[in-house]
Design an enzyme around this catalytic site. Structure first.
Site, PDB file in Angstrom:
ATOM      1  N   SER A  38      44.124  46.987  29.715  1.00  0.00           N
ATOM      2  CA  SER A  38      44.425  46.074  28.550  1.00  0.00           C
ATOM      3  C   SER A  38      45.122  47.184  27.451  1.00  0.00           C
ATOM      4  O   SER A  38      46.251  47.754  27.729  1.00  0.00           O
ATOM      5  CB  SER A  38      43.160  45.487  27.787  1.00  0.00           C
ATOM      6  OG  SER A  38      43.274  44.570  26.849  1.00  0.00           O
TER       7      SER A  38
ATOM      8  N   ASP B 222      45.108  35.630  33.705  1.00  0.00           N
ATOM      9  CA  ASP B 222      44.691  36.630  32.325  1.00  0.00           C
ATOM     10  C   ASP B 222      45.870  36.195  31.190  1.00  0.00           C
ATOM     11  O   ASP B 222      46.978  36.110  31.617  1.00  0.00           O
ATOM     12  CB  ASP B 222      44.775  38.038  32.854  1.00  0.00           C
ATOM     13  CG  ASP B 222      44.560  39.019  31.757  1.00  0.00           C
ATOM     14  OD1 ASP B 222      44.010  38.384  30.611  1.00  0.00           O
ATOM     15  OD2 ASP B 222      44.527  40.144  32.101  1.00  0.00           O
TER      16      ASP B 222
ATOM     17  N   HIS C  86      40.582  38.367  32.291  1.00  0.00           N
ATOM     18  CA  HIS C  86      40.972  39.703  31.643  1.00  0.00           C
ATOM     19  C   HIS C  86      39.952  40.757  32.029  1.00  0.00           C
ATOM     20  O   HIS C  86      40.348  42.014  31.985  1.00  0.00           O
ATOM     21  CB  HIS C  86      40.847  39.451  30.103  1.00  0.00           C
ATOM     22  CG  HIS C  86      41.590  40.482  29.417  1.00  0.00           C
ATOM     23  ND1 HIS C  86      42.627  41.197  29.705  1.00  0.00           N
ATOM     24  CD2 HIS C  86      41.019  41.369  28.391  1.00  0.00           C
ATOM     25  CE1 HIS C  86      42.790  42.268  28.946  1.00  0.00           C
ATOM     26  NE2 HIS C  86      41.848  42.344  28.077  1.00  0.00           N
TER      27      HIS C  86
END
Length: 369
Positions: free
Chosen positions: A223, A295, A356
């Site tokens: 991320s 995601d 995610h």
């Protein structure tokens, strides 16, 4: 306007929930051990003539670095300890990855060389570890955790790109080694990294590389950490190193001009052509992005782009095995929402926070691997 506003809100809400661990059944995690067979992954068009083999050692490498990224979630518990081996207190004992050589064959040969926590107004928490067995130095960055992280996530206006190592950058342009990055712009919030902790990290990395000149360097992260990993990879390339950048759930951070420049810097097309020619995936150097198909973060922010070679996880739930991977090559997930993204009943499903976090392990839990 609605899809854009919706995606921006999702971006912020996922950042806020990123550290929260969803319940994962133990039976889901038991299948995570590596299989001893090679598997095949396909190109996006699913043409049988374009099937790409994923050797077992390549799959192991992808899973290994996902677990390294997962260790950053232990930082908030003071679980990553500078100067110690993984199996001697460098990371939490409750993680088999930290001491069980059946899970991590390098546990007794890997030392945490540096732990760096971002202070107020800074960006870029993470750590550096040295694997003496495989002769690898790994730089790994944490995903969104602090208020500053979330502010950076949400500060999406573009800013002119300027590298930290400006002298090396200009020298390489003058020598014809690289092209100038003309009209290059990037995500303003992530660019904060170049003005805060990047210099300290890079000095430490170079010091370690000088101590181990024949070691390879890997930059990785999940991320927000993925965005910082590619920025670090760019700096290392400008300094003459040839790193492997392997990221998970990377957001979009470049304008078109910078996307093209980064792909050229990392020889993306050449590496892709070699993969196609040999018919198998090999991760030695270059820029590779692992993306979960459902995601949302890789869709964000709107109107930005990413670079590198994309590998997609097509299965929603853990465990993720070789047959669940799809090789996409130098492509990127679309900016547009699909009909399947709307109409979910529950918050976790609506925001897709499970997807995610789910990259071979639960990235936010500091547990179960």
């Amino acid at each position: 306007m609605f899809p854009i506003i919706y995606l921006i809100l999702v971006h912020a809400l996922i950042a806020l929930t990123n550290g929260q661990s969803a319940h994962v059944d133990v039976t889901e995690m038991q299948g995570i051990n590596i299989q001893n067979t090679n598997s095949k992954i396909s190109m996006d068009d699913h043409d049988d003539d374009n099937m790409i083999w994923i050797p077992n050692n390549t799959y192991k490498k992808i899973v290994h670095y996902s677990k390294v990224c997962g260790l950053t979630s232990c930082m908030r518990l003071n679980g990553i300890v500078q100067g110690k081996r993984l199996d001697k207190g460098g990371c939490p004992r409750h993680l088999r990855f930290c001491h069980d050589e059946d899970i991590n064959p390098t546990a007794s040969d890997t030392t945490i060389a540096l732990v760096l926590e971002a202070d107020k107004g800074e960006l870029g928490s993470g750590f550096i570890m040295v694997d003496h067995k495989n002769r690898v130095i790994t730089v790994v960055f944490r995903s969104s955790t602090t208020i500053q992280d979330w502010i950076s996530d949400f500060t999406i206006l573009p800013i002119d790109y300027s590298p930290v190592c400006s002298k090396e950058y200009k020298r390489s342009i003058e020598k014809g080694i690289i092209k100038e990055c003309r009209n290059c712009k990037m995500h303003r919030g992530f660019h904060v990294f170049t003005k805060t902790l990047s210099r300290h990290f890079l000095r430490k990395i170079e010091g370690i590389l000088e101590s181990y000149p024949d070691f390879h360097v890997v930059a990785t992260g999940h991320s927000l950490g993925a965005a910082l990993a590619i920025m670090t990879g760019i700096e290392l390339k400008l300094r003459g190193y040839d790193p492997l950048v392997l990221t998970y759930a990377s957001p979009k951070i470049f304008n078109t001009e910078m996307q093209e420049w980064v792909n050229e810097l990392f020889d993306t097309e050449e590496i892709h052509e070699r993969i196609m020619e040999k018919g198998k995936l090999n991760l030695k150097h270059g820029y590779f992005r692992v993306i979960h198909n459902d995601d949302y973060i890789p869709l964000l922010p709107p109107f930005y782009h990413t670079a590198g070679i994309e590998i997609v996880i097509e299965k929603r739930n853990l465990p993720h095995e070789p047959q669940d991977l799809d090789y996409r090559g130098p492509s990127e997930k679309a900016n547009l929402m699909t009909s399947s993204m709307l109409g979910e009943d529950y918050v976790d499903q609506l925001l897709h926070t499970y997807e995610h976090r789910s990259y071979f392990i639960d990235m936010g839990s500091c547990a179960n691997y």
